[in-house]
Design a protein around this motif. Structure first.
Motif, short mmCIF file in Angstrom:
data_model
loop_
_atom_site.label_atom_id
_atom_site.label_comp_id
_atom_site.label_asym_id
_atom_site.label_seq_id
_atom_site.Cartn_x
_atom_site.Cartn_y
_atom_site.Cartn_z
N GLU A 5 6.16 80.92 77.32
CA GLU A 5 7.15 81.95 77.66
C GLU A 5 8.38 81.85 76.75
N LYS A 6 8.80 80.64 76.49
CA LYS A 6 9.95 80.45 75.59
C LYS A 6 9.62 80.96 74.19
N PHE A 7 8.40 80.63 73.72
CA PHE A 7 7.98 81.07 72.39
C PHE A 7 7.95 82.60 72.32
N THR A 8 7.35 83.23 73.32
CA THR A 8 7.23 84.68 73.34
C THR A 8 8.60 85.35 73.34
N ALA A 9 9.52 84.79 74.11
CA ALA A 9 10.87 85.36 74.17
C ALA A 9 11.56 85.28 72.81
N LEU A 10 11.41 84.16 72.12
CA LEU A 10 12.01 84.01 70.79
C LEU A 10 11.36 84.95 69.79
N PHE A 11 10.02 85.04 69.85
CA PHE A 11 9.30 85.91 68.91
C PHE A 11 9.69 87.38 69.11
N ASP A 12 9.78 87.80 70.35
CA ASP A 12 10.12 89.20 70.64
C ASP A 12 11.53 89.56 70.16
N GLY A 13 12.38 88.55 70.03
CA GLY A 13 13.74 88.81 69.59
C GLY A 13 13.95 88.77 68.10
N LEU A 14 12.90 88.45 67.33
CA LEU A 14 13.04 88.30 65.88
C LEU A 14 13.48 89.60 65.19
N GLU A 15 12.94 90.73 65.62
CA GLU A 15 13.21 92.00 64.94
C GLU A 15 14.68 92.41 65.04
N GLU A 16 15.37 91.92 66.07
CA GLU A 16 16.76 92.31 66.28
C GLU A 16 17.74 91.39 65.55
N CYS A 17 17.22 90.38 64.83
CA CYS A 17 18.10 89.39 64.19
C CYS A 17 18.21 89.64 62.69
N ASP A 18 19.30 89.14 62.11
CA ASP A 18 19.38 89.16 60.65
C ASP A 18 18.59 87.97 60.12
N GLU A 19 18.48 87.87 58.80
CA GLU A 19 17.61 86.86 58.18
C GLU A 19 17.99 85.44 58.58
N GLU A 20 19.28 85.14 58.61
CA GLU A 20 19.72 83.79 58.93
C GLU A 20 19.44 83.44 60.39
N GLU A 21 19.67 84.39 61.29
CA GLU A 21 19.38 84.16 62.70
C GLU A 21 17.87 83.98 62.93
N GLN A 22 17.08 84.72 62.16
CA GLN A 22 15.62 84.56 62.26
C GLN A 22 15.19 83.14 61.93
N VAL A 23 15.80 82.57 60.88
CA VAL A 23 15.46 81.20 60.49
C VAL A 23 15.71 80.24 61.66
N GLN A 24 16.85 80.40 62.32
CA GLN A 24 17.18 79.54 63.45
C GLN A 24 16.16 79.69 64.58
N LYS A 25 15.78 80.93 64.88
CA LYS A 25 14.81 81.17 65.94
C LYS A 25 13.43 80.60 65.56
N ILE A 26 13.05 80.78 64.30
CA ILE A 26 11.75 80.28 63.85
C ILE A 26 11.71 78.76 63.91
N MET A 27 12.81 78.09 63.59
CA MET A 27 12.85 76.63 63.71
C MET A 27 12.66 76.21 65.17
N GLU A 28 13.26 76.96 66.09
CA GLU A 28 13.05 76.69 67.52
C GLU A 28 11.59 76.93 67.90
N MET A 29 11.03 78.00 67.37
CA MET A 29 9.63 78.31 67.67
C MET A 29 8.70 77.22 67.14
N ASN A 30 8.99 76.72 65.94
CA ASN A 30 8.18 75.64 65.37
C ASN A 30 8.24 74.38 66.24
N GLY A 31 9.44 74.12 66.81
CA GLY A 31 9.56 72.98 67.72
C GLY A 31 8.72 73.17 68.97
N LEU A 32 8.66 74.40 69.47
CA LEU A 32 7.85 74.69 70.65
C LEU A 32 6.36 74.56 70.35
#
Length: 425
Positions: A5-32
Motif C-alpha cells: 500500500e505504501k509503495f502504491t501510494a508513492l507510485f501514484d504520486g510520481l506524476e504530480e512531482c518534479d524531477e527532484e521530488e520523484q528521486v526522493q519518492k523512488i528512493m523510498e520505493m526502493n527501500g520498500l
C-alpha cells in the motif's frame, strides 16, 4: 499501511512531482522493495505497472534517469532473491528498452556510454535468461568494460557488482561465443585474488559466469580448478559470508544479503559437481564447508539446508568425488543427523536415500584389481562403523513407513526395501 500500500501510494504520486521530488519518492520505493516478500513483489510488479511506467516515460512525466533508478533496483532485488517475475518480458516497457539499446549502440556520433550501460543493466536484470539474442552482442561487451574497472572506491565497486550480476542473466544456451570473453573474466578473478577489490556478490557473479557460461571442456576445467582455485576460493567466500549471518534467527528475519549470496554460491557448486570432472584436495575441503553450512542452517534456513543436501547428493553420485572424501569431511554424519530430525520432509528423505543409494552402487561395482577390492572393503567397514555411531540401526526400521509418504512421481526411482539404500559389510 502495508508495504504494498505504501509503495502504491508513492507510485501514484510520481506524476504530480518534479524531477527532484520523484528521486526522493523512488528512493523510498526502493527501500520498500527491499522489505517485500515474493507474493508482495509479484502483486506490485505486473504487466500493467510496467506498461504504466512506459506510458509515463512517453508522456514525459517520468524522466528516463528516474525510470532507470527504479527499474535497476527492481531487477537487482528480484535477481538477488530469485523471485523471477516474468511480467516485464511481455510489457511495452521491455520493447522500449530493446529499442533504446539498439538506437544508442547504432548512433554514428558519440554514444552516451553511461546511458547504454544503464539500459543494458536494467534490461538484463529483469529477464532471467529470456534475453533477446540480438542484444547479447551489445550488452556483454558494454558491461564487460564496467566489470573490468579496478578502483576500490564504493561507487565503482557497486558499478562492477551490478555489471557482473547482469552477466548471470544470460542463458547458457544463448548464441554467443562466450569464450571470447573468457580471458577478461579470468583476469577479473585473478585481480580479485591478489587485490580483493570486488564485493562478495560481484566475485560470486564472476565465478557463476565462468562455470555456468563456458563449454565444459578439459581446458576450461583445468583453468577453473587448478589455476583459479575454485575449491579454495568458494570455501573462503562461504566461510567469510557465514560469519556475517546470525544462524539462530529465522530465515525471514535475517534479511542479510549474505544469505542470498551463499545460496548463489551453492548454485555454482552444484553446477560444477553436475557437469565437471576434475577433482582435487581444495574441492575436497569444500565438502567440509558445505557440511558446516548445512548444520548451521538446519533449524532456521530451509532453502540453504536443502541446497546443501542437493550438493551432497550430487557429490555422492559423482564418481570423481572419492567416497573416502565424503566420509572424512563429515558428509555421512550430516546425512545421518538429518535422518534423525523429527521434522524431516519428503524432499530431504529422498536426498538421503539418493545419497546412500549412490554410495552403495559405487561400492558394489566390480573390483578392478585386488588392491581396489581391499580398499572398498575397508571403506565399507568405515561406513558401517559410522552408521553404528550415529544410531543407524534405530532409523532403518522407520524408513519402511516413510517411503509410502514420498511424492508419487519418485516411486519409479525408489526401492521399497529401505535396506537397499545402505551399505552392508
Amino acid at each position: 499501511m502495508s508495504v504494498t500500500e505504501k509503495f502504491t501510494a508513492l507510485f501514484d504520486g510520481l506524476e504530480e512531482c518534479d524531477e527532484e521530488e520523484q528521486v526522493q519518492k523512488i528512493m523510498e520505493m526502493n527501500g520498500l522493495i527491499d522489505e517485500m516478500n515474493k507474493e508482495e513483489f509479484e502483486s506490485i510488479f505486473t504487466i500493467e505497472l510496467f506498461n504504466k511506467i512506459h506510458q509515463m516515460i512517453e508522456k514525459e512525466k517520468l524522466p528516463w534517469g528516474n525510470a532507470i533508478l527504479l527499474m535497476k533496483h527492481v531487477g537487482y532485488y528480484q535477481m538477488l532473491k530469485r523471485f523471477y517475475d516474468y511480467a516485464f518480458i511481455d510489457s511495452l516497457l521491455s520493447d522500449r528498452f530493446q529499442e533504446l539499446i539498439i538506437e544508442e549502440e547504432e548512433k554514428k556520433g558519440e554514444k552516451n556510454e553511461r546511458l547504454l550501460v544503464d539500459l543494458c543493466e536494467c534490461y538484463l536484470l529483469q529477464l532471467d535468461y529470456n534475453i533477446c539474442e540480438d542484444l547479447v552482442s551489445i550488452c556483454v561487451p558494454c558491461l564487460l568494460k564496467v566489470a573490468s574497472k579496478k578502483e576500490r572506491n564504493e561507487e565503482t565497486q557497486k558499478e562492477v557488482e551490478i555489471a557482473l550480476f547482469g552477466f548471470n542473466c544470460i542463458d547458457d544456451g544463448t548464441k554467443i561465443k562466450k569464450e571470447i570473453f573468457k580471458n577478461e573474466i579470468k583476469e577479473i578473478v585473478y585481480y580479485q585474488q591478489e587485490h580483493r577489490n570486488l564485493t562478495h556478490l560481484a566475485y560470486q557473479s564472476a565465478w557463476m559466469f565462468l562455470i555456468c557460461g563456458f563449454p565444459k571442456v578439459d581446458s576450461s576445467e583445468e583453468v577453473i580448478v587448478n589455476e583459479l582455485h575454485f575449491g579454495r576460493e568458494a570455501r573462503r567466500e562461504i566461510e567469510d559470508l557465514s560469519k556475517c549471518i546470525d544462524w539462530k534467527r529465522k530465515e525471514e528475519e535475517n534479511g542479510r544479503i549474505e544469505v542470498h549470496i551463499i545460496e548463489r554460491w551453492l548454485d555454482v557448486i552444484d553446477n560444477y559437481l553436475t557437469s565437471c570432472e576434475l577433482w582435487n584436495e581444495e574441492l575436497a575441503g569444500l565438502i567440509n564447508c558445505i557440511v558446516q553450512v548445512l548444520r548451521a542452517s538446519r533449524d532456521n534456513h530451509k532453502d540453504i539446508r536443502n541446497r546443501c543436501f542437493d550438493i551432497l547428493r550430487c557429490a555422492a553420485e559423482n564418481r570423481n568425488v572419492e567416497i573416502d572424501c565424503l566420509l572424512k569431511n563429515g558428509a555421512f554424519g550430516a546425512v545421518l543427523e538429518e535422518i534423525q530430525q523429527p521434522t524431516i520432509n519428503d524432499d530431504l528423505i529422498r536426498n538421503c536415500y539418493y545419497f546412500f543409494l549412490s554410495i552403495s552402487e559405487r561400492l558394489k561395482e566390480k573390483d578392478v584389481n585386488e588392491t581396489e577390492g581391499e580398499k572398498r572393503k575397508e571403506m565399507k567397514r568405515k561406513i558401517f562403523e559410522k552408521m553404528e555411531e550415529e544410531g543407524y540401526e534405530d532409523d532403518i526400521a522407520g524408513f519402511h513407513d516413510v517411503v509410502s509418504f514420498l511424492n508419487k512421481k519418485y516411486y519409479f526411482q525408489l526401492s521399497f526395501n529401505s535396506s537397499d539404500y545402505f551399505v552392508n559389510v
